[in-house]
Structure formats: structure tokens, C-alpha cells
Design a protein around this motif. Structure first.
Motif, PDB file in Angstrom:
ATOM      1  N   SER A 290      -1.596  -3.944  14.890  1.00  0.00           N
ATOM      2  CA  SER A 290      -1.535  -2.662  15.617  1.00  0.00           C
ATOM      3  C   SER A 290      -2.125  -1.388  15.018  1.00  0.00           C
ATOM      4  O   SER A 290      -1.891  -0.322  15.615  1.00  0.00           O
ATOM      5  CB  SER A 290      -0.079  -2.357  15.995  1.00  0.00           C
ATOM      6  OG  SER A 290       0.499  -3.387  16.719  1.00  0.00           O
ATOM      7  N   PRO A 291      -2.821  -1.249  13.931  1.00  0.00           N
ATOM      8  CA  PRO A 291      -3.315  -2.299  13.055  1.00  0.00           C
ATOM      9  C   PRO A 291      -2.834  -2.190  11.615  1.00  0.00           C
ATOM     10  O   PRO A 291      -3.081  -3.073  10.824  1.00  0.00           O
ATOM     11  CB  PRO A 291      -4.814  -2.025  13.084  1.00  0.00           C
ATOM     12  CG  PRO A 291      -4.879  -0.526  13.071  1.00  0.00           C
ATOM     13  CD  PRO A 291      -3.661  -0.040  13.817  1.00  0.00           C
ATOM     14  N   VAL A 292      -2.178  -1.069  11.226  1.00  0.00           N
ATOM     15  CA  VAL A 292      -2.036  -0.788   9.792  1.00  0.00           C
ATOM     16  C   VAL A 292      -0.889  -1.574   9.164  1.00  0.00           C
ATOM     17  O   VAL A 292       0.247  -1.566   9.657  1.00  0.00           O
ATOM     18  CB  VAL A 292      -1.836   0.724   9.521  1.00  0.00           C
ATOM     19  CG1 VAL A 292      -1.859   0.999   8.014  1.00  0.00           C
ATOM     20  CG2 VAL A 292      -2.937   1.538  10.211  1.00  0.00           C
ATOM     21  N   VAL A 293      -1.198  -2.239   8.050  1.00  0.00           N
ATOM     22  CA  VAL A 293      -0.219  -2.991   7.262  1.00  0.00           C
ATOM     23  C   VAL A 293       0.137  -2.226   5.995  1.00  0.00           C
ATOM     24  O   VAL A 293       1.310  -2.106   5.634  1.00  0.00           O
ATOM     25  CB  VAL A 293      -0.771  -4.387   6.885  1.00  0.00           C
ATOM     26  CG1 VAL A 293       0.141  -5.084   5.868  1.00  0.00           C
ATOM     27  CG2 VAL A 293      -0.951  -5.244   8.126  1.00  0.00           C
ATOM     28  N   SER A 294      -0.875  -1.695   5.324  1.00  0.00           N
ATOM     29  CA  SER A 294      -0.649  -1.036   4.035  1.00  0.00           C
ATOM     30  C   SER A 294      -1.637   0.103   3.842  1.00  0.00           C
ATOM     31  O   SER A 294      -2.668   0.174   4.508  1.00  0.00           O
ATOM     32  CB  SER A 294      -0.805  -2.043   2.887  1.00  0.00           C
ATOM     33  OG  SER A 294      -2.171  -2.443   2.775  1.00  0.00           O
ATOM     34  N   ALA A 295      -1.295   0.999   2.901  1.00  0.00           N
ATOM     35  CA  ALA A 295      -2.201   2.095   2.549  1.00  0.00           C
ATOM     36  C   ALA A 295      -1.739   2.697   1.237  1.00  0.00           C
ATOM     37  O   ALA A 295      -0.573   2.562   0.839  1.00  0.00           O
ATOM     38  CB  ALA A 295      -2.231   3.163   3.642  1.00  0.00           C
ATOM     39  N   ASN A 296      -2.661   3.353   0.568  1.00  0.00           N
ATOM     40  CA  ASN A 296      -2.310   4.109  -0.629  1.00  0.00           C
ATOM     41  C   ASN A 296      -1.652   5.422  -0.218  1.00  0.00           C
ATOM     42  O   ASN A 296      -1.960   5.988   0.841  1.00  0.00           O
ATOM     43  CB  ASN A 296      -3.575   4.424  -1.436  1.00  0.00           C
ATOM     44  CG  ASN A 296      -4.036   3.259  -2.290  1.00  0.00           C
ATOM     45  OD1 ASN A 296      -3.615   3.102  -3.423  1.00  0.00           O
ATOM     46  ND2 ASN A 296      -4.915   2.422  -1.739  1.00  0.00           N
ATOM     47  N   TYR A 297      -0.752   5.905  -1.039  1.00  0.00           N
ATOM     48  CA  TYR A 297      -0.223   7.252  -0.833  1.00  0.00           C
ATOM     49  C   TYR A 297      -1.228   8.238  -1.413  1.00  0.00           C
ATOM     50  O   TYR A 297      -1.852   7.976  -2.448  1.00  0.00           O
ATOM     51  CB  TYR A 297       1.133   7.420  -1.508  1.00  0.00           C
ATOM     52  CG  TYR A 297       2.269   6.789  -0.740  1.00  0.00           C
ATOM     53  CD1 TYR A 297       2.842   7.454   0.338  1.00  0.00           C
ATOM     54  CD2 TYR A 297       2.759   5.529  -1.081  1.00  0.00           C
ATOM     55  CE1 TYR A 297       3.886   6.885   1.057  1.00  0.00           C
ATOM     56  CE2 TYR A 297       3.797   4.952  -0.371  1.00  0.00           C
ATOM     57  CZ  TYR A 297       4.359   5.638   0.699  1.00  0.00           C
ATOM     58  OH  TYR A 297       5.378   5.067   1.404  1.00  0.00           O
ATOM     59  N   ALA A 298      -1.400   9.379  -0.760  1.00  0.00           N
ATOM     60  CA  ALA A 298      -2.405  10.350  -1.177  1.00  0.00           C
ATOM     61  C   ALA A 298      -2.217  10.797  -2.623  1.00  0.00           C
ATOM     62  O   ALA A 298      -3.183  11.099  -3.325  1.00  0.00           O
ATOM     63  CB  ALA A 298      -2.386  11.560  -0.242  1.00  0.00           C
ATOM     64  N   ASN A 299      -0.968  10.833  -3.071  1.00  0.00           N
ATOM     65  CA  ASN A 299      -0.699  11.295  -4.441  1.00  0.00           C
ATOM     66  C   ASN A 299      -0.501  10.149  -5.429  1.00  0.00           C
ATOM     67  O   ASN A 299      -0.096  10.365  -6.573  1.00  0.00           O
ATOM     68  CB  ASN A 299       0.534  12.194  -4.451  1.00  0.00           C
ATOM     69  CG  ASN A 299       1.777  11.482  -3.946  1.00  0.00           C
ATOM     70  OD1 ASN A 299       1.693  10.335  -3.500  1.00  0.00           O
ATOM     71  ND2 ASN A 299       2.914  12.154  -4.005  1.00  0.00           N
ATOM     72  N   ALA A 300      -0.771   8.907  -4.970  1.00  0.00           N
ATOM     73  CA  ALA A 300      -0.588   7.751  -5.864  1.00  0.00           C
ATOM     74  C   ALA A 300      -1.595   6.667  -5.521  1.00  0.00           C
ATOM     75  O   ALA A 300      -1.245   5.516  -5.269  1.00  0.00           O
ATOM     76  CB  ALA A 300       0.846   7.218  -5.740  1.00  0.00           C
ATOM     77  N   ILE A 301      -2.874   7.051  -5.517  1.00  0.00           N
ATOM     78  CA  ILE A 301      -3.937   6.109  -5.153  1.00  0.00           C
ATOM     79  C   ILE A 301      -4.275   5.208  -6.334  1.00  0.00           C
ATOM     80  O   ILE A 301      -4.500   5.685  -7.448  1.00  0.00           O
ATOM     81  CB  ILE A 301      -5.194   6.861  -4.683  1.00  0.00           C
ATOM     82  CG1 ILE A 301      -4.906   7.566  -3.342  1.00  0.00           C
ATOM     83  CG2 ILE A 301      -6.377   5.919  -4.550  1.00  0.00           C
ATOM     84  CD1 ILE A 301      -6.025   8.433  -2.844  1.00  0.00           C
ATOM     85  N   LYS A 302      -4.279   3.919  -6.094  1.00  0.00           N
ATOM     86  CA  LYS A 302      -4.696   2.954  -7.109  1.00  0.00           C
ATOM     87  C   LYS A 302      -6.025   2.348  -6.656  1.00  0.00           C
ATOM     88  O   LYS A 302      -6.055   1.505  -5.754  1.00  0.00           O
ATOM     89  CB  LYS A 302      -3.638   1.860  -7.295  1.00  0.00           C
ATOM     90  CG  LYS A 302      -3.978   0.879  -8.415  1.00  0.00           C
ATOM     91  CD  LYS A 302      -2.854  -0.124  -8.646  1.00  0.00           C
ATOM     92  CE  LYS A 302      -1.686   0.492  -9.387  1.00  0.00           C
ATOM     93  NZ  LYS A 302      -0.698  -0.538  -9.831  1.00  0.00           N
ATOM     94  N   PRO A 303      -7.136   2.813  -7.239  1.00  0.00           N
ATOM     95  CA  PRO A 303      -8.464   2.337  -6.828  1.00  0.00           C
ATOM     96  C   PRO A 303      -8.568   0.815  -6.854  1.00  0.00           C
ATOM     97  O   PRO A 303      -8.011   0.153  -7.727  1.00  0.00           O
ATOM     98  CB  PRO A 303      -9.401   2.972  -7.864  1.00  0.00           C
ATOM     99  CG  PRO A 303      -8.667   4.187  -8.335  1.00  0.00           C
ATOM    100  CD  PRO A 303      -7.223   3.786  -8.347  1.00  0.00           C
ATOM    101  N   GLY A 304      -9.284   0.290  -5.880  1.00  0.00           N
ATOM    102  CA  GLY A 304      -9.490  -1.154  -5.800  1.00  0.00           C
ATOM    103  C   GLY A 304      -8.393  -1.884  -5.046  1.00  0.00           C
ATOM    104  O   GLY A 304      -8.480  -3.090  -4.836  1.00  0.00           O
TER     105      GLY A 304
END
Length: 534
Positions: A345-359
Motif C-alpha cells: 500500500s506501499p510503504v513497509v519501512s523508512a529511515n527516520y530523518a534524524n537517524a538515517i543509516k546509509p545503505g
């Protein structure tokens, strides 16, 4: 606002709360939430009073990001219909399949792209065709001027002869003169049929209910709470709204928070895109790797004012480290990469804007469970690769009229098998290490080899064909086809030309390689893995 139980409730509450705020802007024209409400009710009234459509019937909507899109979608939902999002790039073959498979009884199409539908609509269940022109929701004089230029000067509108045709503007007038009577929409009712490819080569409709979309909307809003200011956001919307990612983000989630969405009809037209946003102090941008890369290499984009930009959301395809770093350098904002599927629906996961882990594609959204399993269905350890399974309120109801396919992908406990290989670390961050084995991702568009192969082998000079994805600097991946000839006179140009006639442009092979035979297993299955290793 009271808790909305369906998208119609959410829409009504939102339009009342933010009535005087701007909701959508496109091609220099802005609609307030109150105006969106008015037009939507008119369109719903037309569907209810001037067609044979009944609640539960399907209406296909085929257009790029124009003001008419959200009006049509919400009008259809208010009338109790199921929206079938239809790609404007589809060929007549692809349109015919989708209209027949969904059983759509109505089609709303942009005049510029109506030729393909005109070729096949008589062979589908469609009874009513509504045709819109690019500027139909602009003021009277500007509307007629723009539509005249597009049709007569630029010659961008083909001649079509649909039976039972009505113009979008006439539909609104008819609806305005009639009385709309709201119906009852249950949370489990299907709102959207979102078509996605399959290993069989036949696109199938993921049934996304009002409950699914309302739930994912809540998850997205909760996730963005720290960077989303109610009634103040201005988001750029270049990704196509007929894709579920952009649809939920702009037409549901951001819309419900009183945000202004700047609709971009054609993101590949960078001059037009930049012209639409150059004077806007936008706070958010939704895009994908190839678009970010193209913009960052554009001098005019580099000179824009990014002082208001707080968040950039990336989805649809893998975000490369180089692109992320370049975007951050130019805009001052690190892209927030997420992960999702049509079926979720479609989103399962995402980074938090203040805790982004690249990759990584971040952590699971609230009320979403994820796990990885091995080939035997046993849970894998932390940081150990396995197929990613998802369970949550955003997981689709199933595939339209395909119970067997549904059962293959959603087990009795509600776990949806994504087919993607991932790892999950101790902090819950998900890293996608391999996609669905055969799927090809071209500039964020899913290409399923079986569909392309099905077309190629129908060429009279082709004996066999196998399709894989190969790296491409511009689109991430490109389609390559291996062909076994039936006729020695066949050329690569013949193959590509035939594909262009039968497939959407992004599905057409860029590379053709002829071979004596294809590698196969002992049961005759083509081994694409061996082709990829060549």
C-alpha cells in the motif's frame, strides 16, 4: 479530526479542516481544498446520476500528474467505485489486458494519450469514456487557450472516435446540476486495483482496501511526525500518481495533513520541472535515484533556494551512495530512503530523518512486523540474509480474482512474502541485498522478464527468448534479451522495433544478443542466473 474509517471520510474531514489552504498546483493553476471538494462532488454526482455505474464497479484512470487526477480518484471513491490506476505509457495490448482483467466499465483518459485506448476499448467491458484535456481545471480563458495550443498548434492530441464519449468538463457540469447522495463505504471495501507484474508475464491487480490505505497513511504520518508541520508543507510531486508510492504519499498522506503538492506532469522534462519549482520555497521532495542524479547535474537546479527544504523521500529503486551524497551536498538534506511494494500500500519501512543509516531502507513503520526466513521458512539470525516477510494492516487483501496467487504470497498467519532478500540488524534497520531474482528495475519501474519474453517470442522469426537486467548508468538497469532465431534474417533492429510496438517504452530491450540456444535446467527451465553471469 474524528478517526476516518475510509478514504471518503478522510477526504471530507480534510477538505473541511483546511478548506482555504492550497491543496494542489499544476501548470500555474492552484486548487484549494474547498475547490477540490467541490469538483470532487461534481464528478461523483456525474458518475452516480449520469452513468450506469454502481458501487463496486471499476473505473480506469489513465493520465499523468494533472489536477484532474486527484479530482477523478476521490470523485470515483465517493461514488463507491474502485479505481484502476492505468499507466499513461501503456500500449494498446497492455491497456486491453488491464481493462478486461479488471472488468472496468468506465475509462477516464487524457486526450493526448487516448489513441492506444481508442484502438481497443470496443473489445473491453468499458461503456463510458470520459476524455479530459490538459487545462480542463484552469480558468475559462486560460483553459481554452492552453487546450487550443496543445491540440491545434503543437498537434499533441490525436483524433479518436470513442462511442459514448463525454468530456471531463461536461461531466462536471452535469454533476453540478444533479444531487449527489453519499453511499456507505466499508473499511474492507476495495479502493484501488493497483496492477503489478508477475512471473507468469500477466499483470495482476493488487486489491488495496480503504483500510489498507488508511492504515499506511497513518504509518507514514507517524513516521514523518518530526519533520511534517500540519498545514505548512509544500512538497514537489514529480513521481507519477498512478504509482501507489506517489499516490499514497501525495493524494492520501500529505493531503490529509493540509500540505500543498506541486504536481509535475512530466519529470523527464527537466526545464518544465525546474520552471514549476524555481519560485517555490518547497519543504519536501519525493523522488528516486535517477531523478535526483539528473537534477544534481543540472546547473539551474543547483542555483535553487533550498533553505526551506527539510526532507527528501527516496523510493522506487535503490538509492546509490554517490547520489545520496551529491543530493546532500547540493540541497543540504540527506535523502530518506524507504522500501515498499504495490502489495503493501506501499510503504513497509523508512529511515527516520534524524537517524538515517546509509545503505539501508530504514526500520519497519509503526504497527508493521518484518522478519527474514530461509528456504525452509525458518527465521534467520540477525544480519543473516533471508527472504523478507511483512505483516501489518497495509498488506493487501489479495490479488484480484486470483485466489491461488494470493495463497502463494500470503500465508495463513498474514505474512506476505516479498520475494526480496534482506538482512535486519540489531537496531531493526533493513538492508535489501537482492531483489526478486528476475525483476528488472528501470528508473523505478518494475519490468518482469516473462512479460517481455512473451511479446518477443510472438515474433514470427523468433524461436526462443530470455530477458535479464543489466547495469545502466542512466536508468540503474536496462532490459537485455537473448534470442534464438527461427529465421536467420532476423536482426536486433527487428526485435527492438517489434518490442516498441507492443510494450511500454521502459520495457523495450536496449540490448539484443543472439545465441544458438538458451541455458536450461534438466526440466527445461531457462537459467537466467547463467545468462546474468555471462
Amino acid at each position: 479530526m474524528a478517526k476516518a474509517v475510509n478514504l471518503c471520510d478522510l477526504f471530507d474531514q480534510t477538505c473541511k479542516k483546511y478548506s482555504q489552504l492550497p491543496a494542489f498546483t499544476c501548470m500555474g493553476q492552484t486548487l484549494t481544498f474547498a475547490e477540490v471538494d467541490t469538483y470532487t462532488t461534481q464528478f461523483a454526482s456525474y458518475l452516480q446520476n449520469h452513468t450506469n455505474l454502481k458501487p463496486g464497479d471499476r473505473i480506469a484512470i489513465q493520465m499523468p500528474n494533472l489536477l484532474q487526477y486527484p479530482i477523478a480518484v476521490y470523485g470515483a471513491l465517493k461514488a463507491g467505485l474502485i479505481v484502476v490506476n492505468t499507466n499513461p505509457l501503456y500500449t494498446d495490448r497492455e491497456i486491453k489486458h488491464q481493462l478486461n482483467d479488471s472488468g472496468a466499465k468506465a475509462l477516464l483518459v487524457l486526450a493526448n494519450i487516448a489513441k492506444e485506448a481508442n484502438e481497443v476499448v470496443k473489445d473491453t467491458p468499458v461503456e463510458t469514456v470520459i476524455v479530459t484535456e490538459v487545462a480542463d481545471l484552469h480558468p475559462f480563458l486560460k483553459r481554452h487557450l492552453l487546450n487550443f495550443v496543445v491540440k491545434r498548434i503543437k498537434k499533441m492530441v490525436p483524433e479518436v472516435n470513442f462511442e459514448n464519449r463525454v468530456s471531463f468538463t461536461d461531466a462536471l457540469k452535469l454533476g453540478a446540476a444533479s444531487t449527489f447522495k453519499p453511499g456507505v463505504t466499508n473499511p474492507e471495501d476495495i479502493a484501488i486495483l493497483q496492477y503489478t507484474g508477475g512471473t507468469t508475464g500477466v499483470a495482476k491487480g493488487a486489491m488495496l482496501s480503504h483500510r489498507n490505505l488508511i492504515a499506511n497513511r497513518g504509518q507514514i504520518v507517524d513516521h514523518l511526525e518530526e519533520v511534517m508541520k500540519e498545514g505548512e508543507e509544500i512538497y514537489i510531486a514529480p513521481l507519477p500518481l498512478y504509482h501507489i508510492y506517489a499516490f499514497n504519499f501525495h493524494c492520501v498522506s500529505l493531503f490529509s495533513r493540509g500540505s500543498l503538492n506541486i504536481l509535475i506532469p512530466n519529470p523527464r522534462d527537466l526545464p518544465a520541472l525546474l520552471g514549476a519549482i524555481k519560485k517555490v520555497r518547497f519543504t519536501g521532495f519525493v523522488g528516486l535515484d535517477t531523478l535526483f542524479k539528473a537534477l544534481c547535474n543540472n546547473e539551474q537546479f543547483k542555483s535553487l533556494d533550498f533553505s526551506a527544504l527539510r526532507t527528501t523521500s527516496s523510493g522506487g529503486m535503490a538509492l546509490t551512495r554517490d547520489t545520496a551524497e551529491l543530493w546532500q551536498k547540493i540541497t543540504g538534506v540527506t535523502p530518506n530512503e524507504g522500501y515498499g511494494l504495490t502489495e503493501t500500500s506501499p510503504v513497509v519501512s523508512a529511515n527516520y530523518a534524524n537517524a538515517i543509516k546509509p545503505g539501508t531502507v530504514g526500520v519497519a513503520l509503526p504497527h508493521t512486523e518484518v522478519k527474514t526466513v530461509d528456504e525452509n521458512g525458518q527465521a534467520t539470525a540477525i544480519d543473516e540474509p533471508g527472504e523478507l516477510l511483512v505483516r501489518g494492516p497495509q498488506v493487501m487483501e489479495g490479488y484480484w480474482q486470483r485466489p491461488e496467487e494470493t495463497a502463494k504470497n500470503i500465508d495463513a498467519e498474514g505474512w506476505f512474502a516479498t520475494g526480496d532478500i534482506a538482512t535486519i540488524d540489531e537496531a531493526g534497520y533493513i538492508r535489501i541485498v537482492d531483489r526478486k531474482k528476475d525483476m528488472i528495475l528501470v528508473s523505478g519501474f518494475n519490468v518482469y522478464p516473462a512479460e517481455v519474453e512473451d511479446v518477443i517470442v510472438s515474433h514470427p522469426k523468433v524461436l526462443e527468448a530470455a530477458v535479464i537486467g543489466v547495469p545502466d548508468a542512466r536508468s540503474g538497469e536496462a532490459v537485455k534479451v537473448f534470442v534464438v532465431k527461427k529465421d536467420a534474417t532476423l536482426t536486433d533492429k527487428d526485435v527492438i522495433s517489434y518490442a516498441r510496438d507492443n510494450l511500454t517504452a521502459y520495457k523495450v530491450p536496449k540490448k539484443v544478443e543472439f545465441c544458438e540456444d538458451l541455458p536450461k535446467s534438466n526440466v527445461g527451465k531457462v537459467l537466467r542466473k547463467e545468462l546474468r553471469s555471462q
